[in-house]
Design a protein around this motif. Structure first.
Motif, PDB file in Angstrom:
ATOM      1  N   ASP A  60     -38.407 -41.686  -4.805  1.00 41.26           N
ATOM      2  CA  ASP A  60     -37.503 -42.110  -3.720  1.00 41.26           C
ATOM      3  C   ASP A  60     -37.404 -43.631  -3.667  1.00 41.26           C
ATOM      4  OD1 ASP A  60     -36.741 -39.619  -2.897  1.00 41.26           O
ATOM      5  OD2 ASP A  60     -38.466 -39.392  -1.573  1.00 41.26           O
ATOM      6  N   SER A  64     -33.820 -45.809  -4.920  1.00 39.24           N
ATOM      7  CA  SER A  64     -33.092 -46.147  -3.692  1.00 39.24           C
ATOM      8  C   SER A  64     -31.923 -47.124  -3.901  1.00 39.24           C
ATOM      9  CB  SER A  64     -34.064 -46.666  -2.631  1.00 39.24           C
ATOM     10  OG  SER A  64     -34.716 -47.788  -3.154  1.00 39.24           O
ATOM     11  N   ARG A 108     -35.732 -34.347  -6.519  1.00 42.23           N
ATOM     12  CA  ARG A 108     -35.114 -35.506  -5.863  1.00 42.23           C
ATOM     13  C   ARG A 108     -34.019 -36.105  -6.745  1.00 42.23           C
ATOM     14  NH1 ARG A 108     -40.865 -38.192  -5.361  1.00 42.23           N
ATOM     15  NH2 ARG A 108     -40.896 -37.117  -7.352  1.00 42.23           N
TER      16      ARG A 108
END
Ligand code: DC
Length: 227
Positions: A60, A64, A108
């Protein structure tokens, strides 16, 4: 007007990119090479930090500030940009393919790229190629194709593509790499590479891209009206 969707899935080196872009061109549809999104994301992450285990542990954080833009214009070769830098050529190496296969196992990364993939659905339609276009991302597609070919043929094609790009490689090594990637893509838990139940399977081992294109277009014209 409803947007038509055609998906073309299959393993590495099966020729799906060539056929999918020919079909998109013929129909005047938008085209999405979803593998190039995985490759671009993987390469950008690797450029940021070549300790890939560390990247995957804290994905993550590392993804980003990454934005990817896959651009296709009728009559032109598609191009892919990462944070405005052109990645089109540099994602076509075996190293990047391996990194992409690793990142493709991660929920993800898949979720991030699925958002991008849906943006390509614009009128009058989309041809999307990849691994899970017909089983997951566009599971309601109007027509689904699944291309297969022997690993030897796929490795030969990859060898020729690499040669054209001035990259040297050897056949036994490419076969080994393709087998490893097939294993990773088919055995992963999320969106594994499998034919959709309603996909038409075409074995491309002994036919060239033009023949695969003709078979695909005939099936599309038989099944989809007003196209
Ligand atoms: O099609 P390709 O060789 O460019 O794909 C590179 C990798 O990306 C492949 O090993 C698996 C992953 N991929 C995926 O998991 N799902 C897709 N829809 C497309 C590619």
């Amino acid at each position: 007007m409803t947007c038509k969707i055609i998906t073309i899935d299959g393993p590495s080196g099966v020729g799906k990119g060539t056929v999918a872009s020919m079909v998109a061109e013929e129909l005047g549809f938008n085209y999405l090479d979803s593998g190039s999104l995985y490759r671009s994301l993987a390469l950008k992450l690797y450029e940021k930090n070549n300790n890939f285990d560390e990247v995957i542990d804290d994905l993550d954080y590392w993804i980003s500030d990454i934005s990817i833009d896959f651009q296709y214009k009728k009559g032109f070769k598609s191009r892919i940009f990462v944070n405005n830098e052109d990645f089109t050529e540099k994602i076509r190496t075996e190293k990047v393919a391996e990194l992409a296969s690793r990142i493709a196992k991660d929920r993800r990364a898949r979720d991030m790229l699925e958002v991008y993939q849906r943006k390509y659905l614009i009128e009058p339609g989309l041809v999307a190629d990849g691994r899970d276009m017909g089983t997951k991302v566009f599971f309601k597609a109007d027509m689904k194709f699944y291309l297969t070919a022997s690993v030897e043929k796929r490795a030969e094609r990859r060898l020729n593509q690499l040669k054209d790009q001035g990259i040297s490689a050897n056949l036994p090594n490419l076969i080994q790499k393709l087998l490893l990637r097939d294993k990773a893509d088919t055995e992963r838990l999320i969106s594994p590479l499998i034919p959709a139940k309603d996909a038409i399977t075409i074995d491309t081992s002994n036919i060239d891209a033009l023949e695969v294109f003709n078979i695909t277009m005939n099936k599309i014209r038989e099944n989809l009206k007003n196209i």
